[in-house]
Design a protein around this motif. Structure first.
Motif, mmCIF file in Angstrom:
data_model
loop_
_atom_site.group_PDB
_atom_site.id
_atom_site.type_symbol
_atom_site.label_atom_id
_atom_site.label_comp_id
_atom_site.label_asym_id
_atom_site.label_seq_id
_atom_site.Cartn_x
_atom_site.Cartn_y
_atom_site.Cartn_z
ATOM 1 N N GLU A 62 -24.095 -20.683 -32.811
ATOM 2 C CA GLU A 62 -22.893 -20.389 -33.592
ATOM 3 C C GLU A 62 -23.256 -19.949 -35.005
ATOM 4 O O GLU A 62 -22.664 -19.006 -35.546
ATOM 5 N N ARG A 63 -24.235 -20.619 -35.604
ATOM 6 C CA ARG A 63 -24.651 -20.241 -36.963
ATOM 7 C C ARG A 63 -25.274 -18.851 -36.977
ATOM 8 O O ARG A 63 -24.996 -18.046 -37.867
ATOM 9 N N ILE A 64 -26.118 -18.557 -35.982
ATOM 10 C CA ILE A 64 -26.731 -17.230 -35.907
ATOM 11 C C ILE A 64 -25.656 -16.167 -35.714
ATOM 12 O O ILE A 64 -25.686 -15.113 -36.353
ATOM 13 N N ALA A 65 -24.697 -16.450 -34.839
ATOM 14 C CA ALA A 65 -23.620 -15.490 -34.606
ATOM 15 C C ALA A 65 -22.794 -15.275 -35.873
ATOM 16 O O ALA A 65 -22.402 -14.148 -36.175
ATOM 17 N N SER A 66 -22.547 -16.338 -36.624
ATOM 18 C CA SER A 66 -21.766 -16.174 -37.854
ATOM 19 C C SER A 66 -22.543 -15.385 -38.896
ATOM 20 O O SER A 66 -21.963 -14.613 -39.666
ATOM 21 N N PHE A 67 -23.869 -15.544 -38.951
ATOM 22 C CA PHE A 67 -24.673 -14.768 -39.898
ATOM 23 C C PHE A 67 -24.739 -13.292 -39.516
ATOM 24 O O PHE A 67 -24.930 -12.439 -40.372
ATOM 25 N N HIS A 68 -24.595 -12.992 -38.233
ATOM 26 C CA HIS A 68 -24.686 -11.609 -37.788
ATOM 27 C C HIS A 68 -23.327 -10.919 -37.699
ATOM 28 O O HIS A 68 -23.254 -9.779 -37.224
ATOM 29 N N GLN A 69 -22.281 -11.579 -38.121
ATOM 30 C CA GLN A 69 -20.976 -10.936 -38.179
ATOM 31 C C GLN A 69 -21.014 -9.824 -39.222
ATOM 32 O O GLN A 69 -21.669 -9.960 -40.259
ATOM 33 N N PRO A 70 -20.350 -8.712 -38.976
ATOM 34 C CA PRO A 70 -20.366 -7.616 -39.952
ATOM 35 C C PRO A 70 -19.892 -8.034 -41.347
ATOM 36 O O PRO A 70 -20.436 -7.580 -42.348
ATOM 37 N N VAL A 71 -18.919 -8.909 -41.414
ATOM 38 C CA VAL A 71 -18.423 -9.352 -42.717
ATOM 39 C C VAL A 71 -19.507 -10.108 -43.480
ATOM 40 O O VAL A 71 -19.710 -9.896 -44.684
ATOM 41 N N ALA A 72 -20.247 -10.962 -42.799
ATOM 42 C CA ALA A 72 -21.311 -11.719 -43.454
ATOM 43 C C ALA A 72 -22.448 -10.802 -43.875
ATOM 44 O O ALA A 72 -23.020 -10.960 -44.964
ATOM 45 N N LEU A 73 -22.778 -9.817 -43.045
ATOM 46 C CA LEU A 73 -23.835 -8.873 -43.413
ATOM 47 C C LEU A 73 -23.421 -8.009 -44.598
ATOM 48 O O LEU A 73 -24.227 -7.729 -45.493
ATOM 49 N N GLN A 74 -22.166 -7.603 -44.646
ATOM 50 C CA GLN A 74 -21.680 -6.816 -45.779
ATOM 51 C C GLN A 74 -21.707 -7.635 -47.060
ATOM 52 O O GLN A 74 -22.019 -7.115 -48.125
ATOM 53 N N ALA A 75 -21.409 -8.916 -46.958
ATOM 54 C CA ALA A 75 -21.411 -9.771 -48.141
ATOM 55 C C ALA A 75 -22.825 -9.936 -48.693
ATOM 56 O O ALA A 75 -23.009 -10.065 -49.908
ATOM 57 N N ARG A 76 -23.816 -9.910 -47.840
ATOM 58 C CA ARG A 76 -25.199 -10.088 -48.298
ATOM 59 C C ARG A 76 -25.743 -8.863 -49.016
ATOM 60 O O ARG A 76 -26.629 -8.976 -49.857
ATOM 61 N N VAL A 77 -25.248 -7.675 -48.683
ATOM 62 C CA VAL A 77 -25.749 -6.452 -49.308
ATOM 63 C C VAL A 77 -24.664 -5.764 -50.138
ATOM 64 O O VAL A 77 -24.722 -4.563 -50.345
ATOM 65 N N ALA A 78 -23.717 -6.521 -50.644
ATOM 66 C CA ALA A 78 -22.534 -5.951 -51.288
ATOM 67 C C ALA A 78 -22.879 -5.039 -52.459
ATOM 68 O O ALA A 78 -22.378 -3.933 -52.561
ATOM 69 N N GLY A 79 -23.715 -5.439 -53.371
ATOM 70 C CA GLY A 79 -23.959 -4.637 -54.557
ATOM 71 C C GLY A 79 -25.118 -3.672 -54.426
ATOM 72 O O GLY A 79 -25.373 -2.887 -55.339
ATOM 73 N N ARG A 80 -25.815 -3.656 -53.330
ATOM 74 C CA ARG A 80 -27.042 -2.862 -53.226
ATOM 75 C C ARG A 80 -26.891 -1.604 -52.386
ATOM 76 O O ARG A 80 -27.716 -0.711 -52.487
ATOM 77 N N LEU A 81 -25.907 -1.522 -51.537
ATOM 78 C CA LEU A 81 -25.753 -0.360 -50.665
ATOM 79 C C LEU A 81 -24.540 0.458 -51.073
ATOM 80 O O LEU A 81 -23.549 -0.070 -51.570
ATOM 81 N N ARG A 82 -24.647 1.743 -50.858
ATOM 82 C CA ARG A 82 -23.515 2.634 -51.084
ATOM 83 C C ARG A 82 -23.542 3.694 -49.997
ATOM 84 O O ARG A 82 -24.602 3.956 -49.410
ATOM 85 N N PRO A 83 -22.437 4.329 -49.710
ATOM 86 C CA PRO A 83 -22.421 5.358 -48.673
ATOM 87 C C PRO A 83 -23.280 6.562 -49.069
ATOM 88 O O PRO A 83 -23.396 6.904 -50.244
ATOM 89 N N ALA A 84 -23.886 7.191 -48.079
ATOM 90 C CA ALA A 84 -24.691 8.385 -48.333
ATOM 91 C C ALA A 84 -23.782 9.567 -48.626
ATOM 92 O O ALA A 84 -22.678 9.686 -48.084
ATOM 93 N N GLU A 85 -24.269 10.414 -49.509
ATOM 94 C CA GLU A 85 -23.505 11.625 -49.819
ATOM 95 C C GLU A 85 -23.872 12.721 -48.827
ATOM 96 O O GLU A 85 -24.872 12.624 -48.105
#
Length: 128
Positions: A62-85
Motif C-alpha cells: 500500500e505504501r509503495i502504491a501510494s508513493f507511485h501515484q501520479p499525484v505523489a510523484l508530481q508533488a516530489r518534482v513540483a518545482g524542478r520540472l516544466r513542460p518541454a517547448e
C-alpha cells in the motif's frame, strides 16, 4: 472333562498376549493423539507468523502504491520540472557512470556491454 496343564498354559498365554496388545494399542493411540495436538499447535503458530508477515507485506504494498501515484510523484518534482517547448533542444553530455554495478557491465563477463555482439550471449542460461 479335565483340561491338560499345557492347554491351560497356552490359553493363559493367549489371553495375556491379547491384554498386552490392547494395552500397547491404547498407549500408542494416546501417544499419536498427543503428537497430533503438538503438530496442530505448531501449525497454528506458523500460521500466525505467516498472517503477520502477509499483513506487513500488504502494508508495504500500500505504501509503495501510494508513493507511485501520479499525484505523489508530481508533488516530489513540483518545482524542478516544466513542460518541454516545441522547438526546445536539450543537450546531454555523454558520461560514464562511476558505479556501473554488475548489471551494467562492471565485473560480469556475460554482460551485454562487455561483449558488444549479442550473438555471444547465452540466452538459454537465464532460463535454467
Amino acid at each position: 472333562m479335565t483340561v491338560s496343564r499345557t492347554l491351560r498354559l497356552r490359553i493363559f498365554c493367549i489371553v495375556l498376549t491379547m491384554i498386552a496388545c490392547a494395552v500397547g494399542s491404547a498407549f500408542s493411540i494416546v501417544w499419536m493423539q498427543q503428537q497430533i495436538n503438538r503438530t496442530a499447535v505448531h501449525c497454528q503458530g506458523i500460521e500466525r507468523e505467516m498472517e503477520e508477515i502477509l499483513r506487513k507485506l500488504r502494508y508495504l504494498d500500500e505504501r509503495i502504491a501510494s508513493f507511485h501515484q501520479p499525484v505523489a510523484l508530481q508533488a516530489r518534482v513540483a518545482g524542478r520540472l516544466r513542460p518541454a517547448e516545441v522547438n526546445q533542444i536539450v543537450w546531454v553530455r555523454p558520461t560514464v557512470p562511476e558505479d556501473r554495478g554488475i548489471f551494467a557491465g562492471g565485473s560480469d563477463p556475460d554482460s551485454p556491454e562487455v561483449s558488444m555482439n549479442l550473438s555471444f550471449l547465452d540466452l538459454q542460461a537465464t532460463r535454467r
